[in-house]
Design a protein around this motif. Structure first.
Motif, PDB file in Angstrom:
ATOM      1  N   SER A   6       0.829  -1.207   0.000  1.00 11.76           N
ATOM      2  CA  SER A   6       0.000   0.000   0.000  1.00 11.76           C
ATOM      3  C   SER A   6       0.864   1.259   0.000  1.00 11.76           C
ATOM      4  CB  SER A   6      -0.914   0.018   1.233  1.00 11.76           C
ATOM      5  OG  SER A   6      -1.572   1.270   1.335  1.00 11.76           O
ATOM      6  N   PRO A   7       0.599   2.184  -0.912  1.00  9.37           N
ATOM      7  CA  PRO A   7       1.344   3.458  -0.910  1.00  9.37           C
ATOM      8  C   PRO A   7       1.118   4.279   0.351  1.00  9.37           C
ATOM      9  CG  PRO A   7       0.251   3.093  -3.017  1.00  9.37           C
ATOM     10  CD  PRO A   7      -0.285   2.064  -2.077  1.00  9.37           C
ATOM     11  N   SER A   8       0.072   3.957   1.110  1.00 10.53           N
ATOM     12  CA  SER A   8      -0.190   4.707   2.338  1.00 10.53           C
ATOM     13  C   SER A   8       0.690   4.249   3.490  1.00 10.53           C
ATOM     14  CB  SER A   8      -1.659   4.562   2.734  1.00 10.53           C
ATOM     15  OG  SER A   8      -1.969   3.208   3.040  1.00 10.53           O
ATOM     16  N   ASP A   9       1.321   3.083   3.344  1.00 10.09           N
ATOM     17  CA  ASP A   9       2.206   2.543   4.368  1.00 10.09           C
ATOM     18  C   ASP A   9       3.477   3.390   4.416  1.00 10.09           C
ATOM     19  OD1 ASP A   9       3.971   1.019   5.947  1.00 10.09           O
ATOM     20  OD2 ASP A   9       3.079  -0.863   5.255  1.00 10.09           O
ATOM     21  N   ARG A  10       3.921   3.760   5.595  1.00 12.96           N
ATOM     22  CA  ARG A  10       5.119   4.598   5.705  1.00 12.96           C
ATOM     23  C   ARG A  10       6.389   3.866   5.306  1.00 12.96           C
ATOM     24  NH1 ARG A  10       4.461   8.818  10.799  1.00 12.96           N
ATOM     25  NH2 ARG A  10       2.822  10.059   9.811  1.00 12.96           N
ATOM     26  N   ARG A  11       6.296   2.554   5.117  1.00 10.92           N
ATOM     27  CA  ARG A  11       7.435   1.812   4.595  1.00 10.92           C
ATOM     28  C   ARG A  11       7.545   1.962   3.078  1.00 10.92           C
ATOM     29  NH1 ARG A  11       8.030  -3.681   7.923  1.00 10.92           N
ATOM     30  NH2 ARG A  11       7.149  -3.032   9.912  1.00 10.92           N
TER      31      ARG A  11
ATOM     32  N   THR B  25      -6.288   8.021   0.156  1.00  9.79           N
ATOM     33  CA  THR B  25      -5.598   9.086  -0.573  1.00  9.79           C
ATOM     34  C   THR B  25      -4.651   8.497  -1.616  1.00  9.79           C
ATOM     35  OG1 THR B  25      -5.716  10.583   1.321  1.00  9.79           O
ATOM     36  CG2 THR B  25      -4.061  11.061  -0.344  1.00  9.79           C
ATOM     37  N   ALA B  26      -3.892   7.475  -1.225  1.00 14.38           N
ATOM     38  CA  ALA B  26      -2.955   6.844  -2.153  1.00 14.38           C
ATOM     39  C   ALA B  26      -3.688   6.214  -3.332  1.00 14.38           C
ATOM     40  CB  ALA B  26      -2.126   5.799  -1.415  1.00 14.38           C
ATOM     41  N   ILE B  27      -4.823   5.564  -3.051  1.00 20.27           N
ATOM     42  CA  ILE B  27      -5.605   4.944  -4.128  1.00 20.27           C
ATOM     43  C   ILE B  27      -6.118   6.014  -5.081  1.00 20.27           C
ATOM     44  CG2 ILE B  27      -7.729   3.679  -4.643  1.00 20.27           C
ATOM     45  CD1 ILE B  27      -7.292   2.174  -1.978  1.00 20.27           C
ATOM     46  N   LEU B  28      -6.635   7.112  -4.523  1.00 19.64           N
ATOM     47  CA  LEU B  28      -7.161   8.186  -5.357  1.00 19.64           C
ATOM     48  C   LEU B  28      -6.066   8.823  -6.208  1.00 19.64           C
ATOM     49  CD1 LEU B  28      -9.713   9.836  -2.918  1.00 19.64           C
ATOM     50  CD2 LEU B  28     -10.230   9.013  -5.222  1.00 19.64           C
ATOM     51  N   LEU B  29      -4.892   9.035  -5.634  1.00 21.92           N
ATOM     52  CA  LEU B  29      -3.797   9.616  -6.407  1.00 21.92           C
ATOM     53  C   LEU B  29      -3.404   8.703  -7.565  1.00 21.92           C
ATOM     54  CD1 LEU B  29      -1.493  11.116  -3.625  1.00 21.92           C
ATOM     55  CD2 LEU B  29      -2.682  12.384  -5.423  1.00 21.92           C
ATOM     56  N   ASN B  30      -3.422   7.408  -7.323  1.00 20.42           N
ATOM     57  CA  ASN B  30      -3.116   6.457  -8.393  1.00 20.42           C
ATOM     58  C   ASN B  30      -4.164   6.522  -9.498  1.00 20.42           C
ATOM     59  OD1 ASN B  30      -3.612   3.325  -9.377  1.00 20.42           O
ATOM     60  ND2 ASN B  30      -1.452   3.866  -9.204  1.00 20.42           N
TER      61      ASN B  30
END
Length: 572
Positions: free
Chosen positions: A74-79, A290-295
């Motif tokens: 997930s792009p939302s993961d801080r890793r 947010t990450a999903i929407l940006l994608n």
């Protein structure tokens, strides 16, 4: 055995090599990390769990490139680290603790490149020379980062043995001009490199020599992150002085902005959220959504480059609703206009053209326009450029490969007669402000953007003591940028990297020491002690063949030469 070029992009990275059999550049595919059916490596990195080793430190398990995409992280993961290169160009990047290890963009970028080098070694690719491309914007900062990474990178590339080749740098716009193989001698080429995170524009002139075979007889750009031979090697120094200017590419003018496709994705998201009240406000939107929407916005942006409308579907898990995201090309263009996108592009073009005019080159003289980077595929961007240069031929069929091809041609000996693309100045406080805690720094320019090097004539400066019994004078030298037109500032809003368009005049001074902004490049002792009101030091500045700022310092009171041709900073 081959020369390798690396174009580390904000969105994607590309690797190329010089084929010794065909005597031509070619793109490499690293099967483990490249996107399937392409050679593009997504510029993303994900930190998996760490396992302790015998020294009680963490062994990092990483996923890079397509490993991250295929792994479904997930792009939302801080890793998860994306837009790494763009983050390298801004101040105060966030730092996260992952498995006990402090991680920021600088470390993530180094680890990303190290994984690429390990892949090269696993495919038994023996590297003879290495060429990095670098953005015009924040060039000095980017080079300092590469310099800090180089020891570890070389270990990964050579399994710990010494690397015998050259490591070179070429800015991305200049490489792109060379990559389109525009081989007409003495031609003017305007390169517009518009990628995921930066806009770089560069005007170059091809070598004057009519025999193209002679273009390869001169030594290439000799700036090296690692110089294996001695710094005072007479052969290395004289090789610069003996180059024929008729065989060199001339860089006439450059400029850069931190603006790219990632900004368009964020603007589309903000617009979508502003028109859908049923979805929670963006400031409260969870990071994963947010990450999903940006994608999804990125996919819409890409689709609108080839079609009039684009639609994606977003499922909001919190409201258990699905939303159609529909945009037309005209809607996208309206958003770009409202954000000042086209104005930034036009102003950057105008800046380069104005600098060219100052050197006797008119806009009508430009016959070749080269487009590179994913954002150059946007139809309205191409329209703006074609309208700006109606008599020029626009080349855009190699938006991703051109930079790599040009960097590899540099390795084959195509020299570059370059100019500075930053202003450089000394920082000081006026005598009248010494006791004022709110006093603002002033800057004495030394060499301005567009200055050719090595310099023909020195710049001289007389300094006085600013207080009684002064024991020394410090020189703090840095890049000086003043923007009086539209500019773009990249900042963090929470975890998001966004751009803001500004129209005010901003003065930005970045010291060149690269470690501590308050550490001077040179401390000049005064013996006897200096007194107010007396001319004390004569400074003679020049730029040598290696882009080094050198200074000779003469004490006017004792008539002693304190420093002679002292190298104090690298300029770019």
């Amino acid at each position: 055995m081959s020369a390798i070029a690396i174009d580390f992009g904000s969105s994607n990275t590309l690797i190329g090599q010089w084929n010794e059999v065909t005597q031509s550049p070619e793109i490499l595919t690293l099967d483990a990390i490249s996107t399937p059916h392409t050679s593009l490596i997504p510029s993303v990195l994900y930190f998996r769990d760490a396992a302790p080793d015998s020294a009680n430190s963490g062994i990092l398990r990483l996923a890079v490139g397509n490993q991250v995409i295929a792994g479904g992280y997930s792009p939302s993961d801080r890793r998860y680290f994306a837009q790494i290169k763009r983050s390298l160009l801004v101040d105060n990047t966030p730092e996260y603790v992952i498995n006990g290890l402090p991680v920021n963009a600088q470390l993530a970028g180094k680890l990303f490149l190290r994984q690429i080098f390990k892949q090269l070694r696993s495919q038994n690719i023996e590297v003879t020379d290495l060429i990095f491309t670098a953005p015009v914007q924040a060039y000095e900062r980017y080079l300092r980062w590469l310099e800090s990474c180089s020891p570890d990178l070389m270990d990964d590339l050579t399994s710990g043995s010494d690397f015998a080749g050259d490591i070179r740098i070429i800015d991305e716009p200049t490489a792109a001009a060379l990559g389109y193989a525009l081989t007409e001698p003495n031609s003017l080429i305007l390169v517009i490199d518009f990628g995921g995170g930066t806009l770089d524009i560069c005007l170059v002139r091809t070598p004057k020599a009519k025999n193209l075979n002679t273009w390869g007889e001169t030594i290439g750009d000799r700036y090296q992150l690692i110089i294996n031979e001695s710094e005072d090697d007479p052969n290395s120094e004289s090789s610069w002085k003996d180059q024929s200017k008729d065989q060199q590419v001339e860089v006439i003018a450059k400029t850069g902005q931190s603006l790219g496709g990632a900004d368009i994705d964020a603007w589309l998201l903000a617009d979508f959220m502003s028109h859908h009240n049923s979805i929670q406000p963006k400031t409260q939107l969870n990071p994963e959504a947010t990450a999903i929407l940006l994608n999804l916005m990125e996919r819409i942006k890409v689709a609108l480059s080839t079609q009039d409308t684009a639609t994606e579907v977003f499922y909001d898990a919190q409201t258990v609703q699905a939303f159609d995201i529909c945009y037309s090309r005209s809607q996208l263009e309206k958003i770009l206009h409202s954000k000042g996108f086209y104005q930034v592009l036009q102003n950057a073009i105008d800046e380069v053209i104005n600098r060219a005019v100052a050197k006797g080159i008119l806009k009508i003289d430009l016959k070749h326009i080269v487009l590179v980077g994913g954002s150059s595929l946007i139809p309205s961007v191409q329209t703006l450029i074609r309208n700006a240069f109606p008599r020029a031929k626009v080349y855009g069929d190699r938006p991703f490969e051109a930079v790599i091809y040009g960097a590899l041609r540099l390795n084959q000996g195509l020299g570059i007669r370059d100019h500075l693309f930053h202003d450089y100045a000394i920082r000081y406080l006026p005598n009248s402000c010494k006791d004022n805690n709110n006093a603002e720094w002033q800057y004495q320019p030394l060499f301005l953007k567009g200055q050719a090097y090595p310099t023909k004539y020195p710049f001289e400066l007389i300094l006085r003591a600013s207080q009684p019994d002064q024991s020394h004078i410090d020189l703090v030298i840095g890049e000086l940028e003043k923007r009086t037109s539209t500019s773009v500032e990249v900042i963090f809003q929470g975890d998001l990297l966004v751009s803001e368009v500004n129209n005010k005049v901003i003065t930005n001074f970045v010291p060149l020491n690269g470690i501590d902004a308050e550490t001077p490049q040179l401390v000049i002792p005064l013996q006897p002690l200096g007194q107010i009101g007396n001319d004390r030091l004569r400074l003679i500045f020049q730029i040598n063949e290696r882009r080094q700022l050198i200074v000779t310092v003469i004490d006017l009171e004792t008539n002693i030469e304190l420093f002679t041709d002292q190298a104090i900073a690298e300029l770019h």
